[in-house]
Design an enzyme around this catalytic site. Structure first.
Site, PDB file in Angstrom:
ATOM      1  N   ASP A   1       0.825  -1.210   0.000  1.00 39.03           N
ATOM      2  CA  ASP A   1       0.000   0.000   0.000  1.00 39.03           C
ATOM      3  C   ASP A   1       0.860   1.263   0.000  1.00 39.03           C
ATOM      4  O   ASP A   1       2.096   1.202  -0.071  1.00 39.03           O
ATOM      5  CB  ASP A   1      -0.959  -0.037   1.198  1.00 39.03           C
ATOM      6  CG  ASP A   1      -2.333   0.519   0.874  1.00 39.03           C
ATOM      7  OD1 ASP A   1      -2.428   1.429   0.036  1.00 39.03           O
ATOM      8  OD2 ASP A   1      -3.324   0.048   1.478  1.00 39.03           O
TER       9      ASP A   1
ATOM     10  N   ASP B   1      -9.514   3.498  -4.226  1.00 39.10           N
ATOM     11  CA  ASP B   1     -10.251   2.322  -3.764  1.00 39.10           C
ATOM     12  C   ASP B   1     -11.644   2.229  -4.380  1.00 39.10           C
ATOM     13  O   ASP B   1     -12.325   3.225  -4.618  1.00 39.10           O
ATOM     14  CB  ASP B   1     -10.412   2.371  -2.248  1.00 39.10           C
ATOM     15  CG  ASP B   1      -9.127   2.038  -1.519  1.00 39.10           C
ATOM     16  OD1 ASP B   1      -8.202   1.544  -2.170  1.00 39.10           O
ATOM     17  OD2 ASP B   1      -9.056   2.285  -0.302  1.00 39.10           O
TER      18      ASP B   1
END
Length: 701
Positions: free
Chosen positions: A163, A218
């Site tokens: 991430d 996302d």
């Protein structure tokens, strides 16, 4: 990870700068040959816990999901990776600086879970962040790349999702190459997923670092967000191919969209050669959800060894055509309808990139049927839906049914009103359709009569036929918002024998809202009112902070000092845990984001009951009666809500029987005028997705 973009960007730049991470290029630059085509010749498939569970991940969940992948046949369909996302470790490294798996969540460590997963013929994935902390606040890998990579390899990890939170402003390529180098040095083949949110044009360099790269922020379980991501990823086909894949984020199939939307989502991801990473609770998934994930014909398009990402052929007015060349010379063609109503979407074999041929076989990958066309590719596609074909040239047409397309054209209808509905039939085949009969099926309580000829002896290839019907809707509706389906039908005979096709057309009828009530929406909504019952079917991203999207049936100026408002909420669509429905008060309900004196008393399917208000008079909700991201109690239907005003102070109550009341909260709304608008409202908390709330017993005194 699930944070707002503002929060993510702040997190990525937070804290003091770290020592520079070396930009070593040799091992990572070799990723394309050493860890690319041999490691992921086709897009990775598997499961990840985050979309469905967030931080609630543990050993039992991972192992039970591995079991389910096997028992549901998904492992055999190609789903290999069982991926653990954030929150698997303790909050601190040990004395030697090593990551420590949470001993409560993972009593056998990651090594034990990996052994279990491997014994099932599956592979294990894990998560870290290219920053000082993960997005959930656990230790990040920035500055610890080789140490952490060695740990992952020693534990038996096969996949790393990396991430982008708390990245200290260190350039993306520098941070991601550092971990890529570290993984390469371990000697263990580990698929490397670059989750940098699509920043820094990662698709232009990701292939030299890892095997897949996120192209967007996302996803969430809303049609609107899925659509945004599709639009962004569809432009990047040149970057994808064997060894490296555009990643538009995990699948939300089974997490709250409709079955039609789920099939479209899955079709588009397969058409775009995207990683197929399931993001739902497979242990509790419905048969329909498992059937989508397990559709091996669609999966085979995603996993085609040619490795081409499908490209847009046309994208006009929300009617999209994509074509993906396949290794056997066929082409996967997806017809996608972004709009809420059904529509005919058409293209041709030539436009899809197929060579000239005497005919083409059309394999419908969802209906699992095969037809034949002379070259036209067309279908009536449901709203928010997709039709997916595998199209293959043939020099010997006539062995299959001709491809028949039927469209049902329905004008606006009102309760008790009549209109002309038309069914339009087209023979796309290379052979004639004979003995064609057109019809229209309507629900009980409706009336239908033909206005034209409905029988046609012969429809030639490329030809068509039309029939008109007079349809009358019932005057009194079963519900304030009534959904019905008018279904066009056609039967015919052709080279393959008898055929039948249908074209369902959804119809929404509404009983009009009457004075003294009014309606307002700043999103999309349908309203109905009948016999003291109100229905609102509305969308809306949220009601909080800068987002203020809702739909309401309201009475202007009816809220005042000493007033009590009561309503019974009988049903609410669970479009999100934070979908809200209930009572809204503000000075001017038609001025979202601006009007003061703003307060809502609401029920949320996954959060219970909340009183939320604007504490500073700027027209935006910013305060909650319960702790952050929480409500009180558990949602139940029916529920009664009661709001009492005393000056500028409001007290909210809830009840499950209309008699015994529980206080939800009390608040002061600065700037509240003597007379305010008051109404019933809903917001789906899911951009682009409507959800209905039904109310009765609305009283205001």
């Amino acid at each position: 990870m699930r944070k707002t973009w503002a929060a993510l960007l702040a997190a990525s730049l937070a804290a003091a700068p770290l020592a520079t991470v070396p930009l070593a290029g040799t091992p990572a630059a070799a990723a394309e040959s050493a860890g690319g085509a041999t490691l992921v010749p086709t897009p990775p498939m598997g499961w990840n816990d985050w979309n469905a569970f967030g931080c609630d991940v543990d050993e039992q969940l991972v192992e039970q999901t591995a079991d389910r992948l096997v028992s549901a046949g998904l492992r055999d369909a190609g789903y290999q990776y069982v991926n653990i996302d954030d929150c698997w470790m303790t909050k601190n490294r040990d004395a030697e600086g090593r990551l420590v798996p949470d001993p409560v969540k993972f009593p056998h460590g990651i090594t034990g879970v990996a052994a279990y997963v491997h014994a099932k013929g599956l592979k294990l994935g894990i998560y870290e962040s290219a920053g000082t902390m993960t997005c959930a606040g656990f230790p990040g890998s920035l500055g610890h790349e080789q140490q952490d990579a060695n740990a992952f390899a020693s534990w038996g990890v096969d996949y790393l999702k990396y991430d982008n939170c708390y990245n200290q402003g260190v350039p993306s390529q520098q941070r991601y190459r550092a971990m890529g180098d570290a993984l390469a040095k371990t000697g263990r083949p580990i698929v490397y997923s670059l989750c940098n949110w699509g920043l820094d044009s990662v698709w232009t360099w990701g292939r030299t670092v890892g095997q897949l790269w996120r192209t967007t922020g996302d996803i969430d379980a809303s049609f609107g967000r899925m659509l945004d991501i599709f639009h962004a990823n569809a432009k990047l086909a040149d970057a994808a191919g064997p060894g490296g894949w555009n990643d538009p984020d995990m699948l939300e199939v089974g997490n709250g969209m409709t079955a039609t939307e789920d099939r479209a989502h899955f079709s588009l991801w397969a058409e775009m050669a995207a990683p197929l990473i399931a993001g739902t609770d497979l242990r509790k998934a419905s048969a329909d959800t498992l059937a989508i994930y397990g559709n091996t014909e669609v999966v085979s398009v995603d996993q085609d060894r040619l490795g081409k990402q499908g490209r847009p052929v046309s994208m006009t007015a929300g009617l999209d055509v994509l074509a993906k060349p396949l290794a056997d010379g066929g082409v996967a063609v997806t017809l996608f309808n972004e709009n809420p109503q059904p529509a005919v979407i058409s293209t041709t074999a030539a436009a899809a990139g197929l060579p000239t041929a005497k005919g083409f076989l059309l394999r419908d990958l969802w209906a699992h049927t095969t037809g034949e066309t002379a070259g036209a590719i067309s279908a009536t596609v449901p709203g928010h839906g997709a039709v997916m074909y595998k199209v293959t040239p043939t020099d010997h047409p006539g062995g299959q049914h001709p491809d028949l397309v039927l469209d049902t054209e329905v004008p606006d209808l009102t309760p008790g009103g009549s209109a002309t509905v038309t069914t339009a039939f087209t023979d796309n085949g290379a052979q004639s359709a004979n003995d064609v009969v057109l019809g229209l099926d309507v629900p009980a309580g409706w009336a239908v009569a033909p206005l034209s000829e409905t029988r046609f002896g012969h429809v030639p290839p490329g030809g068509g036929a039309r029939a008109a019907f007079r349809v009358t809707a019932p005057a009194h509706l079963p519900a304030p918002i009534t959904r019905a389906t008018l279904t066009g039908t056609a039967t015919a005979h052709g080279p393959g024998g008898p055929q039948s096709v249908t074209a369902p057309a959804p119809v929404v009828l509404t009983a009009p809202v009457q004075a003294p009530f009014r309606t307002f929406t700043d999103t999309t909504a349908v309203f109905g009112a009948q016999d003291g019952t109100f229905a609102i079917d509305g969308a809306g991203a949220d009601l909080y902070y800068d987002v203020d999207e809702y739909s309401t049936v309201y009475r202007p100026g009816a809220e005042h000092d000493g007033s009590t408002t009561v309503v019974k909420l009988t049903a609410q669509a669970p479009t999100s845990d934070w979908a809200k429905a209930g009572i809204m008060v503000r000075n001017d309900i038609t001025q979202p984001g601006r009007s003061a004196g703003y307060l809502v008393l609401a029920e949320a399917p996954g959060k219970g009951y909340v009183l939320q208000w604007d504490s500073d008079g700027d027209g935006k909700l910013d305060s909650n009666s319960a702790p952050a991201n929480q409500g009180s109690g558990s949602a139940a239907y029916p529920s009664w809500l009661k709001l009492v005003r005393d000056g500028s102070t409001y007290t909210g109550y809830c009840s499950t029987d209309g008699t015994t009341w529980t206080k939800v909260g009390q608040a002061t709304a600065p700037g509240a005028t003597a007379r305010q608008d008051v109404g019933l409202f809903t917001t789906s908390h899911s951009a682009g997705t409507n959800g209905e709330a039904d109310f009765t017993g609305f009283t205001q005194s």
